[in-house]
Design a protein around this motif. Sequence first.
Motif, PDB file in Angstrom:
ATOM      1  N   UNK A  33     -20.934  -7.577  -0.549  1.00  0.00           N
ATOM      2  CA  UNK A  33     -19.484  -8.586  -0.568  1.00  0.00           C
ATOM      3  C   UNK A  33     -19.522  -9.971  -1.158  1.00  0.00           C
ATOM      4  N   UNK A  34     -20.367 -10.794  -0.887  1.00  0.00           N
ATOM      5  CA  UNK A  34     -20.395 -12.091  -1.358  1.00  0.00           C
ATOM      6  C   UNK A  34     -20.841 -12.232  -2.766  1.00  0.00           C
ATOM      7  N   UNK A  35     -21.461 -11.357  -3.255  1.00  0.00           N
ATOM      8  CA  UNK A  35     -22.257 -11.109  -4.545  1.00  0.00           C
ATOM      9  C   UNK A  35     -21.147 -10.794  -5.855  1.00  0.00           C
ATOM     10  N   UNK A  36     -19.943 -10.188  -5.062  1.00  0.00           N
ATOM     11  CA  UNK A  36     -18.981  -9.570  -5.903  1.00  0.00           C
ATOM     12  C   UNK A  36     -18.293 -10.760  -6.799  1.00  0.00           C
ATOM     13  N   UNK A  37     -18.290 -10.766  -7.845  1.00  0.00           N
ATOM     14  CA  UNK A  37     -17.687 -11.854  -8.596  1.00  0.00           C
ATOM     15  C   UNK A  37     -16.707 -11.183  -9.682  1.00  0.00           C
ATOM     16  N   UNK A  38     -15.519 -11.832  -9.906  1.00  0.00           N
ATOM     17  CA  UNK A  38     -14.578 -11.300 -10.861  1.00  0.00           C
ATOM     18  C   UNK A  38     -13.979 -10.044 -10.760  1.00  0.00           C
ATOM     19  N   UNK A  39     -13.868  -9.649 -11.926  1.00  0.00           N
ATOM     20  CA  UNK A  39     -13.286  -8.294 -12.084  1.00  0.00           C
ATOM     21  C   UNK A  39     -11.648  -8.309 -12.005  1.00  0.00           C
ATOM     22  N   UNK A  40     -11.192  -7.111 -12.485  1.00  0.00           N
ATOM     23  CA  UNK A  40      -9.848  -6.945 -12.504  1.00  0.00           C
ATOM     24  C   UNK A  40      -9.108  -6.811 -10.902  1.00  0.00           C
ATOM     25  N   UNK A  41      -8.135  -7.621 -10.813  1.00  0.00           N
ATOM     26  CA  UNK A  41      -7.512  -7.586  -9.347  1.00  0.00           C
ATOM     27  C   UNK A  41      -6.433  -6.435  -9.381  1.00  0.00           C
ATOM     28  N   UNK A  42      -6.713  -5.415  -8.604  1.00  0.00           N
ATOM     29  CA  UNK A  42      -5.872  -4.231  -8.358  1.00  0.00           C
ATOM     30  C   UNK A  42      -4.723  -4.369  -7.312  1.00  0.00           C
ATOM     31  N   UNK A  43      -3.588  -4.694  -7.414  1.00  0.00           N
ATOM     32  CA  UNK A  43      -2.520  -4.767  -6.646  1.00  0.00           C
ATOM     33  C   UNK A  43      -2.440  -3.657  -5.455  1.00  0.00           C
ATOM     34  N   UNK A  44      -2.318  -4.376  -4.476  1.00  0.00           N
ATOM     35  CA  UNK A  44      -2.210  -3.317  -3.292  1.00  0.00           C
ATOM     36  C   UNK A  44      -0.702  -3.165  -2.828  1.00  0.00           C
ATOM     37  N   UNK A  45       0.008  -2.158  -2.532  1.00  0.00           N
ATOM     38  CA  UNK A  45       1.296  -2.272  -1.931  1.00  0.00           C
ATOM     39  C   UNK A  45       1.129  -2.029  -0.470  1.00  0.00           C
ATOM     40  N   UNK A  46       2.011  -2.901   0.010  1.00  0.00           N
ATOM     41  CA  UNK A  46       1.982  -2.979   1.414  1.00  0.00           C
ATOM     42  C   UNK A  46       3.566  -3.064   1.817  1.00  0.00           C
ATOM     43  N   UNK A  47       4.085  -2.424   2.933  1.00  0.00           N
ATOM     44  CA  UNK A  47       5.407  -2.517   3.384  1.00  0.00           C
ATOM     45  C   UNK A  47       5.711  -3.421   4.363  1.00  0.00           C
ATOM     46  N   UNK A  48       6.101  -4.703   4.219  1.00  0.00           N
ATOM     47  CA  UNK A  48       6.046  -5.805   4.901  1.00  0.00           C
ATOM     48  C   UNK A  48       7.726  -6.192   5.465  1.00  0.00           C
ATOM     49  N   UNK A  49       8.036  -5.854   6.521  1.00  0.00           N
ATOM     50  CA  UNK A  49       9.438  -5.847   6.823  1.00  0.00           C
ATOM     51  C   UNK A  49      10.034  -7.217   6.958  1.00  0.00           C
ATOM     52  N   UNK A  50      11.401  -7.245   6.711  1.00  0.00           N
ATOM     53  CA  UNK A  50      11.910  -8.825   6.919  1.00  0.00           C
ATOM     54  C   UNK A  50      11.802  -9.092   8.385  1.00  0.00           C
ATOM     55  N   UNK A  51      11.987 -10.517   8.327  1.00  0.00           N
ATOM     56  CA  UNK A  51      12.090 -11.148   9.874  1.00  0.00           C
ATOM     57  C   UNK A  51      13.508 -11.735  10.316  1.00  0.00           C
ATOM     58  N   UNK A  52      13.946 -11.062  11.291  1.00  0.00           N
ATOM     59  CA  UNK A  52      15.373 -11.701  11.872  1.00  0.00           C
ATOM     60  C   UNK A  52      15.032 -12.978  12.489  1.00  0.00           C
ATOM     61  N   UNK A  53      15.598 -13.938  12.255  1.00  0.00           N
ATOM     62  CA  UNK A  53      15.571 -15.245  13.223  1.00  0.00           C
ATOM     63  C   UNK A  53      16.026 -14.797  14.630  1.00  0.00           C
ATOM     64  N   UNK A  54      15.055 -15.427  15.664  1.00  0.00           N
ATOM     65  CA  UNK A  54      15.391 -15.219  16.890  1.00  0.00           C
ATOM     66  C   UNK A  54      14.904 -13.960  17.547  1.00  0.00           C
ATOM     67  N   UNK A  55      14.396 -13.043  16.658  1.00  0.00           N
ATOM     68  CA  UNK A  55      14.010 -11.648  17.371  1.00  0.00           C
ATOM     69  C   UNK A  55      12.382 -11.768  17.310  1.00  0.00           C
ATOM     70  N   UNK A  56      11.965 -11.424  18.500  1.00  0.00           N
ATOM     71  CA  UNK A  56      10.529 -11.248  18.745  1.00  0.00           C
ATOM     72  C   UNK A  56      10.241 -10.070  18.514  1.00  0.00           C
ATOM     73  N   UNK A  57      10.906  -9.008  18.575  1.00  0.00           N
ATOM     74  CA  UNK A  57      10.439  -7.576  17.980  1.00  0.00           C
ATOM     75  C   UNK A  57      10.152  -7.769  16.536  1.00  0.00           C
ATOM     76  N   UNK A  58      11.094  -8.507  15.703  1.00  0.00           N
ATOM     77  CA  UNK A  58      11.052  -8.486  14.482  1.00  0.00           C
ATOM     78  C   UNK A  58       9.722  -9.186  14.116  1.00  0.00           C
ATOM     79  N   UNK A  59       9.242 -10.439  14.764  1.00  0.00           N
ATOM     80  CA  UNK A  59       8.224 -10.821  14.288  1.00  0.00           C
ATOM     81  C   UNK A  59       6.985  -9.894  14.639  1.00  0.00           C
ATOM     82  N   UNK A  60       7.083  -9.398  15.839  1.00  0.00           N
ATOM     83  CA  UNK A  60       5.904  -8.349  16.273  1.00  0.00           C
ATOM     84  C   UNK A  60       5.732  -7.234  14.920  1.00  0.00           C
ATOM     85  N   UNK A  61       6.899  -6.687  14.627  1.00  0.00           N
ATOM     86  CA  UNK A  61       6.703  -5.802  13.479  1.00  0.00           C
ATOM     87  C   UNK A  61       6.249  -6.209  12.154  1.00  0.00           C
ATOM     88  N   UNK A  62       6.755  -7.657  11.822  1.00  0.00           N
ATOM     89  CA  UNK A  62       6.050  -8.137  10.689  1.00  0.00           C
ATOM     90  C   UNK A  62       4.575  -8.524  10.809  1.00  0.00           C
TER      91      UNK A  62
END
Length: 249
Positions: A33-62
Amino acid sequence: MRIPLLALVACVVWGLLPSSPASAADHRAQSGLMGAMGGEVVPQRCSIPSIRAGSVRSLRSFHRAMAGCADRFWAARFAAAGLPYSPPEVTITTGSDSVCGAIIGSGAQYCPGHRTIVIRIMDSDLRDPFRMNIAHSVAHEWGHHVQQLIGVLDAQAALYEPASETARRLLSHRLEMQAECFAGVFYSATLESIRPGISWKEWISAVRSADESDIHGKPRNLASWQDRGYRGGATGFCNTWTARRNRVT
């Protein structure tokens, strides 16, 4: 805009590493792991939801979505390096106690003994849910979990007790700077999916301007290591243990 300095990882076992820490950690990390240097970065798609102000449930989902994103990213990196990987447990709470004991400060912390990331949802998060700041709670603590898996935390724990107070502080800084760099490596592939609501340049500038932490070190160095990981896109850029003192204090 809030950019606290994650003084919340104080429950991580921190201490002294030898002059060549990688040799004291699992040797596979040095060649893998620590020996790996450089190389092309491959983008990773992640589905990260929006956050609603005041919503604990929303923050947990995030936070859960961020955890899933970090898990997939690091599992792939470990697999590419031929190293075994296991995810941490993730606990999300609004209280002040956890499997680690009392939660120190705010935000998040990593408990090596339990291999658990504890994330505390604060009133300030509910009032002002700044995405990148909240996302960093997961990214930084996952960096500590990576350190656990490659043997860094065990190596420092073994040599912590006999160290002087000054040496402990310096090596604590090295530990935290490396976790910041690992977070930057994670962002190199996932930042677009996180939709941070701030440019990378603005984020690094904000980190650089944050309050100084005795545990973490100077904000300018934390920003520098995080940016180094982001621009390098590989853990091989994150060897804070042999860096000059002024790069990590």
